[in-house]
Motif scaffolding. Structure first.
Motif, PDB file in Angstrom:
ATOM      1  N   THR A  82       0.829  -1.208   0.000  1.00 60.48           N
ATOM      2  CA  THR A  82       0.000   0.000   0.000  1.00 60.48           C
ATOM      3  C   THR A  82       0.860   1.254   0.000  1.00 60.48           C
ATOM      4  OG1 THR A  82      -1.766  -1.168   1.193  1.00 60.48           O
ATOM      5  CG2 THR A  82      -1.807   1.241   1.232  1.00 60.48           C
ATOM      6  N   TYR A  83       1.882   1.273   0.836  1.00 63.66           N
ATOM      7  CA  TYR A  83       2.754   2.443   0.900  1.00 63.66           C
ATOM      8  C   TYR A  83       3.555   2.621  -0.391  1.00 63.66           C
ATOM      9  CZ  TYR A  83       1.672   2.666   5.868  1.00 63.66           C
ATOM     10  OH  TYR A  83       1.019   2.776   7.072  1.00 63.66           O
ATOM     11  N   LEU A  84       3.881   1.526  -1.054  1.00 57.60           N
ATOM     12  CA  LEU A  84       4.585   1.641  -2.327  1.00 57.60           C
ATOM     13  C   LEU A  84       3.716   2.312  -3.382  1.00 57.60           C
ATOM     14  CD1 LEU A  84       6.444  -1.797  -2.556  1.00 57.60           C
ATOM     15  CD2 LEU A  84       7.437   0.448  -2.096  1.00 57.60           C
ATOM     16  N   THR A  85       2.403   2.085  -3.327  1.00 57.44           N
ATOM     17  CA  THR A  85       1.518   2.758  -4.276  1.00 57.44           C
ATOM     18  C   THR A  85       1.501   4.262  -4.058  1.00 57.44           C
ATOM     19  OG1 THR A  85      -0.458   2.534  -2.857  1.00 57.44           O
ATOM     20  CG2 THR A  85       0.029   0.725  -4.362  1.00 57.44           C
ATOM     21  N   ILE A  86       1.869   4.707  -2.865  1.00 59.78           N
ATOM     22  CA  ILE A  86       1.941   6.148  -2.580  1.00 59.78           C
ATOM     23  C   ILE A  86       3.301   6.706  -2.961  1.00 59.78           C
ATOM     24  CG2 ILE A  86       1.753   7.899  -0.780  1.00 59.78           C
ATOM     25  CD1 ILE A  86       0.035   5.940   0.814  1.00 59.78           C
ATOM     26  N   ALA A  87       4.350   6.009  -2.569  1.00 61.39           N
ATOM     27  CA  ALA A  87       5.704   6.552  -2.714  1.00 61.39           C
ATOM     28  C   ALA A  87       6.267   6.412  -4.127  1.00 61.39           C
ATOM     29  CB  ALA A  87       6.642   5.873  -1.716  1.00 61.39           C
ATOM     30  N   VAL A  88       6.042   5.272  -4.773  1.00 55.58           N
ATOM     31  CA  VAL A  88       6.716   4.993  -6.045  1.00 55.58           C
ATOM     32  C   VAL A  88       6.332   5.964  -7.160  1.00 55.58           C
ATOM     33  CG1 VAL A  88       6.880   3.307  -7.927  1.00 55.58           C
ATOM     34  CG2 VAL A  88       7.244   2.590  -5.562  1.00 55.58           C
ATOM     35  N   PRO A  89       5.041   6.298  -7.383  1.00 57.37           N
ATOM     36  CA  PRO A  89       4.741   7.216  -8.497  1.00 57.37           C
ATOM     37  C   PRO A  89       5.470   8.546  -8.398  1.00 57.37           C
ATOM     38  CG  PRO A  89       2.738   6.149  -7.739  1.00 57.37           C
ATOM     39  CD  PRO A  89       3.804   5.784  -6.759  1.00 57.37           C
TER      40      PRO A  89
END
Length: 300
Positions: free
Chosen positions: A168-175
């Motif tokens: 979930t946090y990767l969907t926030i940070a990566v873009p």
């Protein structure tokens, strides 16, 4: 015997006009009133910035009977800290948050760096669509995404699981980080890639051995943003994780607040301890932050 060359009247006039007189103010010199106003403004801004942090720190050192008063230095005690570590699962929450934030940081840096490099250097079908996707996904607020992400994680069996929270946090940070890294890689000359190819390096070898060492400022910003995203996030952590053994620090802090009041002593002590890792990460990355963010914003 030699004589000094005669100086013409026009030369003397030009020299006198170019030399500043004693009464001429120097360009850029600030007047006393402007200096006083500037320093007063900076002082007020500093007090406003430091005051909440100082209030929390001093409140954490007060006994419960003075928690909501301004008697900061009356009966100063560390009981809030000892009680927090002794009587609550704070260390378990701390460990959970550290694990999740660490995984998010490592995976976020890797995915963002490789994605940004691929978008910066290569042409492939769907490149424009990928770039638009990275940009558009940053426009959705948490309130809109939390329900669909919750349903997806429930379908995958990842609720109350650190893996689900990391994804979930990767969907926030990566873009955001991938878009920023793309701009940073655009500032690195392509001739470096070509020289690596001439020396027999594969694209992966060129990326890891030549490009990444030059991208340290961008990687520092990516790591910092990924860590802070996972470390201080509240909404997803509260919705996806239940039970004292699975809670992160964000969910654990809510245990100190109920419908009858708040335990200000333990909560402020926990807030101080939570801020320490974030401050250490910032101190580690601060020398690269300005360079990385400014370089990543040069090209889009």
């Amino acid at each position: 015997m030699t004589t000094a060359p005669a100086t013409s009247t026009s030369d003397r006039l030009a020299a006198s006009e170019s030399a500043p007189s004693a009464n001429t103010p120097l360009r850029g010199r600030r007047s006393p009133a402007a200096s006083v106003a500037l320093h007063a403004t900076l002082t007020v801004a500093s007090v406003i910035a430091v005051f909440p942090v100082l209030w929390v720190l001093l409140t954490s050192l007060k006994p419960a009977s003075y928690a909501t008063t301004t008697d900061f230095f009356k009966d100063t005690t560390f009981e809030n800290y000892t009680g927090l570590l002794r009587d609550t699962p704070f260390l378990t929450w701390f460990g959970n948050s550290l694990l999740i934030a660490g995984l998010t940081t490592v995976l976020g840096v890797f995915v963002a760096a490789t994605t940004g490099y691929a978008v910066s250097r290569f042409r492939f079908p769907g490149k424009r669509g990928l770039m638009w996707t990275l940009l558009i996904t940053q426009m959705f607020p948490v309130a809109v995404l939390i329900v669909p992400i919750y349903n997806i994680m429930a379908g995958l069996g990842l609720l109350n699981n650190p893996t689900g929270l990391v994804l979930t946090y990767l969907t926030i940070a990566v873009p955001f980080c991938a878009w920023m890294m793309k701009g940073f890689f655009d500032t690195i000359p392509r001739e470096i890639d070509e020289s690596g190819m001439v020396d027999g390096l594969t694209p992966f070898g060129t990326f890891f051995r030549l490009i990444l060492p030059l991208a340290k400022p961008g990687l520092a910003v990516t790591a910092f943003y990924s860590f802070i995203t996972a470390w201080g996030e509240v909404a997803y952590a509260s919705a996806f994780m239940t039970g004292d053994e699975s809670l992160t620090l964000a969910g654990g802090l809510q245990k100190f607040v109920n419908q009858y009041g708040a335990q200000w002593g333990p909560m402020t002590a926990a807030s101080v301890l939570i801020a320490i890792p974030a401050a250490l990460v910032f101190l580690f990355a601060q020398r690269h932050l300005v360079t990385g963010m400014s370089a990543g914003a040069v090209k889009g």
